[in-house]
Design an enzyme around this catalytic site. Structure first.
Site, PDB file in Angstrom:
ATOM      1  N   ASN A 111     -33.786  11.773 -16.680  1.00 28.54           N
ATOM      2  CA  ASN A 111     -34.955  11.613 -15.804  1.00 28.54           C
ATOM      3  C   ASN A 111     -36.281  11.844 -16.523  1.00 28.54           C
ATOM      4  O   ASN A 111     -37.284  11.261 -16.141  1.00 28.54           O
ATOM      5  CB  ASN A 111     -34.815  12.586 -14.614  1.00 28.54           C
ATOM      6  N   GLY A 131     -39.537  11.689 -18.343  1.00 28.76           N
ATOM      7  CA  GLY A 131     -40.289  10.497 -18.722  1.00 28.76           C
ATOM      8  C   GLY A 131     -41.766  10.799 -18.699  1.00 28.76           C
ATOM      9  O   GLY A 131     -42.206  11.745 -18.033  1.00 28.76           O
ATOM     10  N   LYS A 149     -52.819   2.686 -21.113  1.00 26.70           N
ATOM     11  CA  LYS A 149     -53.966   2.083 -21.803  1.00 26.70           C
ATOM     12  C   LYS A 149     -53.719   0.584 -21.839  1.00 26.70           C
ATOM     13  O   LYS A 149     -52.575   0.147 -22.011  1.00 26.70           O
ATOM     14  CB  LYS A 149     -53.993   2.553 -23.265  1.00 26.70           C
ATOM     15  N   TYR A 202     -45.131   1.806 -21.304  1.00 25.36           N
ATOM     16  CA  TYR A 202     -44.211   2.345 -20.294  1.00 25.36           C
ATOM     17  C   TYR A 202     -43.225   1.269 -19.836  1.00 25.36           C
ATOM     18  O   TYR A 202     -42.015   1.505 -19.740  1.00 25.36           O
ATOM     19  CB  TYR A 202     -45.055   2.848 -19.113  1.00 25.36           C
TER      20      TYR A 202
END
Ligand code: NAD
Length: 445
Positions: free
Chosen positions: A287, A289, A294, A352
């Site tokens: 989990n 993270g 940006k 991400y």
């Protein structure tokens, strides 16, 4: 975090105004409460094949009130549409319209669940069209349902009976309050692995589970939910979060392990901790993270590299260590956190989204490497009410949380429930997949 608008829109004067103005009208979702009925009312089961009757018998065994024909004005808790035997798109008409007649009598928080076969399993064009047709109709129906009702589907690989353990397990999950924020999604049952849960209310009894990033947010909710379902929890987080981590571990009678998951030996240290205390490790929840947003044009190496290191590289390395160990073995479960950003993309989140799409790629490829009876899956949350999303500026946050079929953000517990289901014995036939917990995000895929 509270959703002030949701509370307001369900209070007397504003409710009428919101209706007249056509504003979103989210409702409190039907969530799991121990001891509450699985479904809030009779279950209408529509379908003509032999599988439909077998499934009806299975549901009767859960003490549900199962009806095969809808009587006008009979309020329903759920509609199950068994379409495993459709061979042509024209064959959808009769069962789909029979279900349609009953839709107005579906109670708030009701469920519609389809059972069908994957289009990819056939080379017959008409059959493939009918099968994909089911997916299109269910996704559209999920957009139409109101009052916190949801629509989801189960795809059962060709050759598997519709009553195989993981189909029954998935059906139970989708009918229950555990799936409150899962909407418009499909779970595929790929094989006959999976055994019935020892106890439907505490399906993880006796399991040893590790949860990374467990000090707060979604991770803490996962730890609590796995514990509620019977697991011993090993809570992992960085030393800087040590106090909060100890709080979660103590609350659950579990243990805390301070660890940065990017350490090269992180997996080994988790294995050693589990071996010393329990002699086994059954469930791993990746989990932990981070986000370092940006625009790509302004991206620097520190932001890019740290997100990749925590969100995907660490998981890949730890999984190699888990799979090489005899502490984690047959019947094991790995569940990783992806994100709908990794599916639809999100402005400012190239790093991400690369990491979270990477998680989905990783679980699909790792499925083939798992020991017998073990599974690996991902859960992709949409907008979840956490400290992370509380930091989003007000106007952006308000738009983001309404842009799904349920018109509200999910709660950490909604993500945790999906993970607990994938960790259960009954989900043994579900592997390599990503389940979205997003209320059917309207943005992206
Ligand atoms: P959060 O920031 O509240 O919590 C993350 C936890 O991970 C923190 O306790 C943090 O200390 C820990 N952590 C970070 N780096 C670590 C490391 N190197 N080693 C060990 N622990 C580390 O985040 P959250 O909102 O609870 O999100 C949890 C997971 O869900 C993340 O993977 C996130 O990407 C994913 N997710 C969240 C949302 C959402 O809406 N909140 C949506 C999609 C996906």
């Amino acid at each position: 975090m509270t959703d002030t608008y949701l509370n307001l829109v369900n209070a007397a004067p504003f409710a009428g105004v919101a209706k007249r103005l056509g504003l979103p009208r989210p409702v409190e979702l039907r969530r799991y409460r121990p001891g509450a009925p699985l479904v809030d009312g009779p279950v209408l089961l529509v379908g003509t094949g032999a599988g439909a009757q077998e499934l009806a018998d299975e549901l009767l065994g859960w003490d549900l009130d199962v009806v095969r024909h809808h009587r006008p004005k009979q309020r329903l808790g759920a509609i199950v549409l068994v379409l495993d035997d459709v061979t042509d798109p024209t064959a959808l008409s009769a069962p789909v319209l029979a279900a349609a007649e009953a839709l107005r009598d579906l109670r708030p928080g009701g469920r519609v669940v389809t059972l069908s076969r994957p289009a990819a399993d056939t080379t017959d064009p008409a059959m493939a069209a009918a099968r994909r047709g089911v997916e299109g109709l269910l996704r559209s129906l999920a957009h139409e349902l109101r009052g916190g009702a949801t629509g989801n589907g189960i795809l059962v690989r060709d050759g598997l009976p519709v009553t195989v353990t993981s189909v029954v397990g998935a059906l139970r999950f989708l009918l229950s309050g555990r799936s409150a924020f899962v909407d418009g999604q499909f779970l595929t049952v790929v094989d006959g692995q999976g055994t019935p849960d020892p106890d439907a209310d505490r399906p993880l009894t006796g399991k040893v589970a590790v949860v990374t990033g467990a000090a707060r947010g979604i991770g803490a909710a996962i730890a609590r939910t796995l514990h509620r379902d019977g697991a011993h929890v090993i809570a992992v987080d960085v030393p800087a979060a040590g106090e909060a981590l100890a709080g979660v571990a103590n609350e659950l009678g579990g243990t805390a392990l301070q660890l940065d998951i990017t350490a090269p030996d992180a997996g080994e240290r988790i294995l050693a901790h589990a071996r010393d205390r329990h002699g086994r490790l059954d469930v791993v929840v990746h989990n932990a993270g981070i986000t370092r947003d940006k625009l790509l044009a302004n991206m620097d190496a520190a932001r890019w590299d740290s997100v990749i290191a925590v969100n995907i590289a660490a998981q890949l390395r730890m999984n190699e260590q888990f799979l090489a160990s005899d502490v984690f073995g047959a019947g094991g479960r790995i569940v990783s956190l992806a994100s709908t950003s990794g599916i639809a993309g999100n402005r400012g989140q190239t790093n991400y989204a690369a990491s979270k799409a990477g998680v989905m790629g990783m679980v699909a490829a790792t499925a083939g490497l798992m020991p017998a009876g073990a599974t690996v899956n991902a859960v992709a949350p949409g907008f979840i009410e956490t400290e992370m999303t509380a930091r989003i500026p007000f106007a952006t946050r308000e738009v983001a949380r309404r842009l799904n079929s349920l018109q509200q953000g999910g709660r950490p517990t909604d993500v945790a429930e999906a993970i607990a289901f994938l960790a259960s014995d009954a989900a043994g036939g579900i592997t390599g997949q990503t389940l979205r917990v997003c209320g059917q995000n309207l943005v992206g895929a």
